[in-house]
Design a protein around this motif. Structure first.
Motif, mmCIF file in Angstrom:
data_model
loop_
_atom_site.group_PDB
_atom_site.id
_atom_site.type_symbol
_atom_site.label_atom_id
_atom_site.label_comp_id
_atom_site.label_asym_id
_atom_site.label_seq_id
_atom_site.Cartn_x
_atom_site.Cartn_y
_atom_site.Cartn_z
ATOM 1 N N LEU A 10 0.995 -1.256 -0.050
ATOM 2 C CA LEU A 10 0.122 -0.009 0.039
ATOM 3 C C LEU A 10 0.846 1.520 -0.110
ATOM 4 O O LEU A 10 0.698 2.321 -0.739
ATOM 5 N N LEU A 11 1.876 1.354 0.739
ATOM 6 C CA LEU A 11 2.822 2.523 0.799
ATOM 7 C C LEU A 11 3.312 2.593 -0.490
ATOM 8 O O LEU A 11 3.549 3.902 -0.899
ATOM 9 N N GLU A 12 4.076 1.834 -1.205
ATOM 10 C CA GLU A 12 4.495 1.763 -2.465
ATOM 11 C C GLU A 12 3.431 2.248 -3.502
ATOM 12 O O GLU A 12 3.821 3.258 -4.376
ATOM 13 N N LEU A 13 2.174 2.015 -3.542
ATOM 14 C CA LEU A 13 1.158 2.331 -4.333
ATOM 15 C C LEU A 13 0.766 3.823 -4.040
ATOM 16 O O LEU A 13 0.890 4.735 -5.025
ATOM 17 N N LEU A 14 0.928 4.393 -2.644
ATOM 18 C CA LEU A 14 0.574 5.862 -2.371
ATOM 19 C C LEU A 14 1.848 6.411 -2.866
ATOM 20 O O LEU A 14 1.724 7.567 -3.260
ATOM 21 N N ALA A 15 2.922 6.158 -2.849
ATOM 22 C CA ALA A 15 4.346 6.776 -3.137
ATOM 23 C C ALA A 15 4.367 7.106 -4.564
ATOM 24 O O ALA A 15 4.885 7.994 -5.207
ATOM 25 N N ARG A 16 3.643 6.298 -5.440
ATOM 26 C CA ARG A 16 3.526 6.242 -6.997
ATOM 27 C C ARG A 16 2.493 7.521 -7.450
ATOM 28 O O ARG A 16 2.467 7.650 -8.603
ATOM 29 N N LEU A 17 1.548 7.803 -6.728
ATOM 30 C CA LEU A 17 0.668 8.716 -7.029
ATOM 31 C C LEU A 17 1.150 10.184 -7.319
ATOM 32 O O LEU A 17 2.217 10.612 -6.818
ATOM 33 N N VAL A 21 -2.864 14.492 -7.000
ATOM 34 C CA VAL A 21 -3.542 13.609 -6.349
ATOM 35 C C VAL A 21 -3.579 13.817 -4.695
ATOM 36 O O VAL A 21 -4.390 14.048 -4.083
ATOM 37 N N TRP A 22 -2.262 13.957 -4.478
ATOM 38 C CA TRP A 22 -2.066 14.104 -3.139
ATOM 39 C C TRP A 22 -2.594 15.468 -2.595
ATOM 40 O O TRP A 22 -3.064 15.670 -1.431
ATOM 41 N N ALA A 25 -6.332 15.263 -2.345
ATOM 42 C CA ALA A 25 -6.536 14.472 -0.983
ATOM 43 C C ALA A 25 -6.130 15.284 0.329
ATOM 44 O O ALA A 25 -7.205 15.137 1.267
#
Length: 96
Positions: A10-17, A21-22, A25
């Protein structure tokens, strides 16, 4: 490890956003918190106004009775009339 088997943590997926998007959010979260705080403030304000109104009516009634001298009679209460009564014993009564 994560990219080799096709699953990303999950953290790797969030880091690729992307940064957009950040930012959206974060702004959405800030907006949600502001609306929640304002909503609770409105609810608390309405409750405070209601409590103050009730206390105001109670204080008004208390001050009226304090300065009235004597309490007002209740007009809906039944009248009490003092009447003599007699106790009758039924020891020798034939109706039993």
């Amino acid at each position: 490890m994560g990219a080799m088997n096709g699953r990303f943590p999950l953290l790797e997926l969030l880091a690729r956003l992307p940064a957009r998007v950040w930012l959206q959010a974060i702004l959405g979260l800030i907006g949600f918190v502001v609306l929640a705080v304002l909503g609770f403030a409105v609810i608390a304000g309405v409750a405070a106004v209601i409590v103050l109104m009730v206390l105001g009516f109670k204080a008004k009634a208390w001050l009226r009775t304090l300065f009235a001298g004597r309490p007002r009679p209740d007009r809906n209460a039944p009248k009490v009339i003092d009447v003599p009564y007699e106790i009758v014993e039924r020891r020798d009564d034939e109706r039993r």
